[in-house]
Design a protein around this motif. Structure first.
Motif, mmCIF file in Angstrom:
data_model
loop_
_atom_site.group_PDB
_atom_site.id
_atom_site.type_symbol
_atom_site.label_atom_id
_atom_site.label_comp_id
_atom_site.label_asym_id
_atom_site.label_seq_id
_atom_site.Cartn_x
_atom_site.Cartn_y
_atom_site.Cartn_z
ATOM 1 N N THR A 133 0.831 -1.210 0.000
ATOM 2 C CA THR A 133 0.000 0.000 0.000
ATOM 3 C C THR A 133 0.866 1.262 0.000
ATOM 4 O O THR A 133 2.069 1.207 0.247
ATOM 5 C CB THR A 133 -0.908 0.032 1.239
ATOM 6 O OG1 THR A 133 -0.073 0.181 2.410
ATOM 7 C CG2 THR A 133 -1.745 -1.229 1.356
ATOM 8 N N ILE A 134 0.199 2.371 -0.238
ATOM 9 C CA ILE A 134 0.877 3.673 -0.144
ATOM 10 C C ILE A 134 1.470 3.859 1.244
ATOM 11 O O ILE A 134 2.596 4.348 1.401
ATOM 12 C CB ILE A 134 -0.107 4.818 -0.469
ATOM 13 C CG1 ILE A 134 -0.574 4.750 -1.930
ATOM 14 C CG2 ILE A 134 0.526 6.174 -0.152
ATOM 15 C CD1 ILE A 134 0.504 4.977 -2.956
ATOM 16 N N GLU A 135 0.742 3.448 2.268
ATOM 17 C CA GLU A 135 1.248 3.578 3.638
ATOM 18 C C GLU A 135 2.500 2.737 3.838
ATOM 19 O O GLU A 135 3.456 3.176 4.489
ATOM 20 C CB GLU A 135 0.181 3.170 4.651
ATOM 21 C CG GLU A 135 0.626 3.367 6.096
ATOM 22 C CD GLU A 135 -0.474 3.122 7.101
ATOM 23 O OE1 GLU A 135 -0.240 3.388 8.299
ATOM 24 O OE2 GLU A 135 -1.564 2.664 6.701
ATOM 25 N N HIS A 136 2.522 1.530 3.278
ATOM 26 C CA HIS A 136 3.732 0.700 3.388
ATOM 27 C C HIS A 136 4.935 1.397 2.774
ATOM 28 O O HIS A 136 6.037 1.376 3.331
ATOM 29 C CB HIS A 136 3.510 -0.634 2.666
ATOM 30 C CG HIS A 136 2.547 -1.549 3.344
ATOM 31 N ND1 HIS A 136 1.758 -2.463 2.661
ATOM 32 C CD2 HIS A 136 2.217 -1.688 4.661
ATOM 33 C CE1 HIS A 136 1.027 -3.131 3.520
ATOM 34 N NE2 HIS A 136 1.274 -2.678 4.737
ATOM 35 N N LEU A 137 4.732 2.020 1.615
ATOM 36 C CA LEU A 137 5.827 2.724 0.951
ATOM 37 C C LEU A 137 6.308 3.899 1.788
ATOM 38 O O LEU A 137 7.511 4.128 1.933
ATOM 39 C CB LEU A 137 5.380 3.211 -0.426
ATOM 40 C CG LEU A 137 5.018 2.134 -1.459
ATOM 41 C CD1 LEU A 137 4.422 2.777 -2.704
ATOM 42 C CD2 LEU A 137 6.236 1.293 -1.829
ATOM 43 N N LEU A 138 5.367 4.655 2.343
ATOM 44 C CA LEU A 138 5.717 5.835 3.142
ATOM 45 C C LEU A 138 6.472 5.462 4.416
ATOM 46 O O LEU A 138 7.358 6.196 4.859
ATOM 47 C CB LEU A 138 4.455 6.614 3.512
ATOM 48 C CG LEU A 138 3.793 7.431 2.401
ATOM 49 C CD1 LEU A 138 2.396 7.865 2.823
ATOM 50 C CD2 LEU A 138 4.635 8.654 2.043
ATOM 51 N N LYS A 139 6.131 4.306 4.991
ATOM 52 C CA LYS A 139 6.724 3.904 6.266
ATOM 53 C C LYS A 139 7.879 2.912 6.119
ATOM 54 O O LYS A 139 8.326 2.331 7.104
ATOM 55 C CB LYS A 139 5.639 3.311 7.179
ATOM 56 C CG LYS A 139 4.690 4.352 7.747
ATOM 57 C CD LYS A 139 3.825 3.765 8.848
ATOM 58 C CE LYS A 139 3.038 4.849 9.571
ATOM 59 N NZ LYS A 139 2.245 4.307 10.707
ATOM 60 N N HIS A 140 8.348 2.699 4.900
ATOM 61 C CA HIS A 140 9.434 1.741 4.662
ATOM 62 C C HIS A 140 9.063 0.341 5.159
ATOM 63 O O HIS A 140 9.869 -0.359 5.769
ATOM 64 C CB HIS A 140 10.731 2.198 5.346
ATOM 65 C CG HIS A 140 11.255 3.500 4.839
ATOM 66 N ND1 HIS A 140 11.737 3.671 3.555
ATOM 67 C CD2 HIS A 140 11.378 4.717 5.448
ATOM 68 C CE1 HIS A 140 12.136 4.920 3.395
ATOM 69 N NE2 HIS A 140 11.925 5.577 4.515
#
Length: 455
Positions: A133-140
């Motif tokens: 998800t976008i959140e996974h990308l943002l949070k490494h």
């Protein structure tokens, strides 16, 4: 004490690795002369000035420092021995990720994305994109390997790359862990985020930066750098061998939203403070941004100084190093941007905060570097190892400089300064070398001392 985790893989990845821990990133820098330094009258910064005077006079680094208190500059200092503009602009490396996170959150506020949006909506052929998800990308937390750790990175980082070329490269990556299961720093994720932002907005990354950040905050010296057409006041970065020399030069198309922004300490400080003052994001977006998982939020992390906690980010690209932190309870921002460093970057950050809070700190005890004859350096050329040491270290002489290379993928040579014919150091990473018995033995010190023998 102040602790800054080097969570930034410094887009030019050059590291010594001990065990499973990345100890320090490699790349080197420049010096200082204060011909254009403004008068500083606040007595609590006198010792900090002495510290930076020493850095300058011993040619240990160059850069700029700014302290912003309640939106006003309380201290600023530029130090260098290279002829540079009075208001230099630096590449800020992975601090760029905080800007990218703001852009993504603005697009989420406009309904063009959500934190749950899947990567597969844009790139179906990337491994496990349906689960990322976008959140996974943002949070490494995507599981995607870090592109700067890959064996091919040093072959292309200085060249222009297109989105298609990068995506073809990313398609070959195998997921390192289940998305969301843990944290692992990945520049790959932030390159993908910048591409996604451009797709859903129909704007370039530079245009997004202008629309959502630089225009609202009236920032005139914050932009995506152009390798071949630098703007006025942009400074080059340097590495120090026998003398200061220009560093590598990463093309902006390679890091994009992971590390392609240039700015000044003042404008970086204004930007970070604006986030927490609600000038850029909604309350809900800010809440999401500062919600940490394994120490990292949405493009932001924290680091403590004594009982204080700062939100911010660090960065590094080529010879540039950077850090910015906001201590909310005191409405305080400190920024350090450098384009050449042959001493401890972290110790300068400690001195900055210790000065503001009027805490004690030590002035550095530098030694003058000396030239060592090539005959002596050749004695130290070769590979050293020990059963108790997880790496092999190989040294060679080049142009009067001792170069060292650690075994393992993604490593590059680093230059060592000599203070005697037997003693060498790379102070940026706290590494000391002491050769003995005509180069048959080596004491390697980085926190702990290891005794190595030439093979």
């Amino acid at each position: 004490m102040f602790y800054m985790e080097i969570i930034d893989d410094n887009l030019l990845l050059k590291r010594f690795i001990i065990g499973d821990k990345v100890k320090y990133i490699l790349s080197i820098l420049l010096l200082i002369s204060c011909s254009n330094v403004p008068q500083r009258v606040n007595p609590k910064y006198e010792k900090l000035d002495k510290y930076l005077d020493l850095v300058e006079s011993y040619e240990k680094g160059m850069g700029s420092v700014t302290i912003l208190k309640s939106g006003k500059i309380e201290y600023t200092r530029h130090f260098t021995s290279i002829e540079e503009p009075s208001s230099p602009v630096y590449r800020i490396g992975s601090i760029t990720k905080t800007y990218t996170a703001v852009l993504i959150l603005k697009l989420i506020e406009e309904g063009k994305l959500s934190l749950d949006t899947k990567l597969s909506k844009f790139y179906k052929n990337i491994s496990n994109s349906k689960r990322i998800t976008i959140e996974h990308l943002l949070k490494h937390r995507s599981g995607l390997p870090n592109m700067t750790s890959q064996s091919d990175y040093l072959k292309y980082f200085e060249d222009h790359v297109t989105e298609n070329i990068q995506i073809d490269r990313f398609k070959k990556y195998k997921l390192e862990f289940k998305p969301g299961s843990k944290y692992a720093y990945s520049n790959t994720g932030y390159v993908l985020l910048s591409y996604i932002a451009e797709k859903v907005s129909s704007l370039s990354y530079q245009q997004l930066l202008e629309k959502y950040i630089t225009s609202p905050l009236n920032l005139k010296k914050t932009f995506v750098y152009d390798k071949y057409n630098p703007r006025t006041s942009e400074v080059k970065s340097y590495e120090k061998g026998a003398v200061w020399e220009k560093s590598s030069n990463t093309h902006e198309s390679v890091p994009t939203g992971a590390g392609a922004i240039s700015s000044t300490p003042k404008e970086v400080a204004i930007f970070l403070r604006a986030i927490f003052k609600g000038e850029l994001l909604s309350n809900n977006s800010l809440k999401e941004m500062r919600s940490l998982s394994d120490g990292y939020g949405l493009g932001i992390t924290t680091f403590p100084y004594n009982t204080k906690k700062a939100f911010g980010h660090s960065g590094g690209i080529d010879g540039y190093r950077s850090i910015v932190g906001y201590i909310e309870e005191d409405d305080l921002v400190f920024t350090q941007l450098t384009n050449g460093m042959a001493t401890s970057f972290n110790d300068i950050s400690i001195a900055i905060l210790a000065s503001y809070y009027q805490k004690s700190f030590e002035l550095p005890q530098y030694k003058r570097s000396i030239a060592v004859s090539d005959d002596i350096l050749k004695k130290y050329s070769g590979t050293y190892s020990a059963k108790s040491f997880p790496l092999k270290l190989t040294f060679r002489s080049k142009n009067g400089v001792l170069l060292g290379l650690a075994s393992g993928p993604g490593q590059s040579e680093i230059p060592f300064e000599a203070t005697t014919n037997e003693d060498f150091s790379y102070m940026r990473a706290g590494i000391k070398l002491k050769f003995s018995d005509d180069g048959k033995n080596l004491d390697f010190t980085q926190g702990k001392t290891f005794k190595l023998k030439k093979e």
